[in-house]
Design a protein around this motif. Structure first.
Motif, short mmCIF file in Angstrom:
data_model
loop_
_atom_site.label_atom_id
_atom_site.label_comp_id
_atom_site.label_asym_id
_atom_site.label_seq_id
_atom_site.Cartn_x
_atom_site.Cartn_y
_atom_site.Cartn_z
N CYS A 127 0.84 -1.15 -0.26
CA CYS A 127 -0.08 0.00 0.22
C CYS A 127 0.94 1.58 0.06
O CYS A 127 0.53 2.11 -0.29
CB CYS A 127 -0.85 -0.05 1.20
SG CYS A 127 -0.26 0.58 2.52
N GLY A 128 2.22 1.06 0.06
CA GLY A 128 2.89 2.22 0.66
C GLY A 128 2.41 3.08 1.16
O GLY A 128 3.18 4.65 1.63
N CYS A 157 0.74 2.13 5.03
CA CYS A 157 0.69 2.08 5.98
C CYS A 157 2.15 2.48 7.37
O CYS A 157 2.79 2.47 6.64
CB CYS A 157 -0.12 0.94 6.05
SG CYS A 157 1.75 -0.80 5.74
N CYS A 211 4.58 -0.12 5.79
CA CYS A 211 5.62 0.53 4.51
C CYS A 211 6.35 1.85 5.04
O CYS A 211 7.04 1.94 3.65
CB CYS A 211 4.38 0.46 3.48
SG CYS A 211 3.65 -0.77 2.84
N CYS A 268 3.34 -5.54 5.01
CA CYS A 268 2.16 -4.85 4.62
C CYS A 268 1.00 -5.38 5.38
O CYS A 268 0.81 -6.82 4.31
CB CYS A 268 2.34 -4.43 3.54
SG CYS A 268 0.81 -3.64 2.85
ZN LIG Z 1 0.96 -0.98 3.73
#
Ligand SMILES: [Zn+2]
Ligand SMILES: [Zn+2]
Length: 334
Positions: free
Chosen positions: A91-92, A94, A97, A105
């Protein structure tokens, strides 16, 4: 295109023809040249991992040639040979991440599990998660680097800096880790199923100074051990073989139940931990190592249409090294 499809867990894969995928924004369309068969594929097909995409194309050790790119892809161009690993998307945003732990993730999507993988003539992948591959390996030999190699590398790093390293289960990942560990001047001790003398001699050929049954103790205590076999009873065995302060790393995605054991086995600051998935940084690090260390990668090439047979052989412990499916179509048009 031709593909091997998992319609439901515990059914054989079905050979079929499906529409080739289209690369969306940020994705590449790959002609699959080779795809490794991993134990995780067995766990998914046996229903041991929950909620796979269905029908599903398994396979997350993909070596492919870029034949088309979606909007916004500038990292790879048509004709490039690249690798697709297990982690297909994260997801980049959370906490995991954003702290360099995209392997954890909660929303991660995995290749050949939540997204279609490489048991097919073509596949698509998010270009941000693909890797350049070292030239020293051809397609069939490069495929096992993408999971066996990467997970092995992350497991070895999680083991700390052991002088004496034990490997429980000497298959796909262990045969690569043993060579990297020897390159780093570590002493390697290999444990196989009781009586697997062929596996034990394979381990010695690849640098293990001792190889024996998993029920045995090594000739001296280990500083760390990695458990690759999906067998929970190996965890107390490995702890018993490990010196104070040592770490036992569980590298598999699935394991049978770990039996109870006396606290004494953990006492002395021994650590039991798992390794889950991989980060892109792991991949880049390991592939740099693989470019320098001339790894002997034991492969058994198998035609894509014989994927079921490959899975059965892996499950019955008949495979030394890694089976690799030959996937590329005789024609070039998807
Ligand atoms: Zn994530
Ligand atoms: Zn795998």
């Amino acid at each position: 295109m031709f593909a091997m499809l998992l319609d439901a867990p515990n059914e054989p894969l079905r050979a079929g023809r499906v529409e080739p995928p289209n690369p969306g924004p940020g994705e590449v369309l790959l002609r699959v040249e080779a795809c490794g068969v991993c134990r995780t594929d067995l766990h998914i097909s046996a229903g041991e991992l929950s909620d796979p995409k269905l029908p599903l194309i398994l396979g997350h050790e993909i070596v492919g040639t870029v034949v088309d790119t979606g909007a916004g892809v500038d990292r790879f161009t048509v004709g490039a040979r690249i690798g697709v690993p297990w982690v297909g998307w994260t997801c980049g945003v959370c906490g995991y991440c954003r702290s360099g732990r995209e392997n954890l993730c909660d929303r991660a999507r995995f290749t050949g599990y939540h997204r279609d993988g490489g048991y097919a003539e073509y596949t698509v992948a998010d270009a941000r998660y693909c890797f350049d591959l070292p030239d020293r390996y051809d397609d069939v030999h490069a495929a096992p680097l993408l999971c066996a190699g990467l997970i092995g590398h992350r497991s070895l790093r999680a083991a700390g800096d052991p002088a004496r390293l034990g490997l429980y289960g000497f298959g796909a990942a262990a045969h690569l880790v043993a060579q990297v560990a020897r390159h780093e001047d570590r002493r390697v001790f290999a444990f196989t199923r009781p009586g697997d003398v062929t596996g034990q001699s394979f381990a010695r050929q690849l640098g293990a100074e001792w190889a024996g049954d998993s029920t045995e103790l090594p000739p001296e205590p280990l500083d760390a051990a990695i458990v690759f076999a999906p067998v929970g009873s190996l965890v107390p065995s490995a702890l018993k073989a490990t010196a104070k302060g040592g770490t036992v790393v569980c590298a598999g995605i699935h394991m049978s139940q770990i039996p109870g054991f006396d606290y004494e086995l953990l006492w002395g600051e021994r650590v039991v931990r798992s390794v889950a998935n991989l980060t892109r940084r792991d991949g880049e690090e390991f592939l740099r190592v693989a470019a320098v260390v001339p790894l002997h990668i034991e492969v058994e090439p198998v035609p894509l249409a014989e994927a079921n047979r490959a899975l059965i052989r892996l499950g019955s412990g008949q495979v030394r090294g890694v089976e690799v499916l030959l996937c590329s179509a005789p024609t070039t048009a998807p």
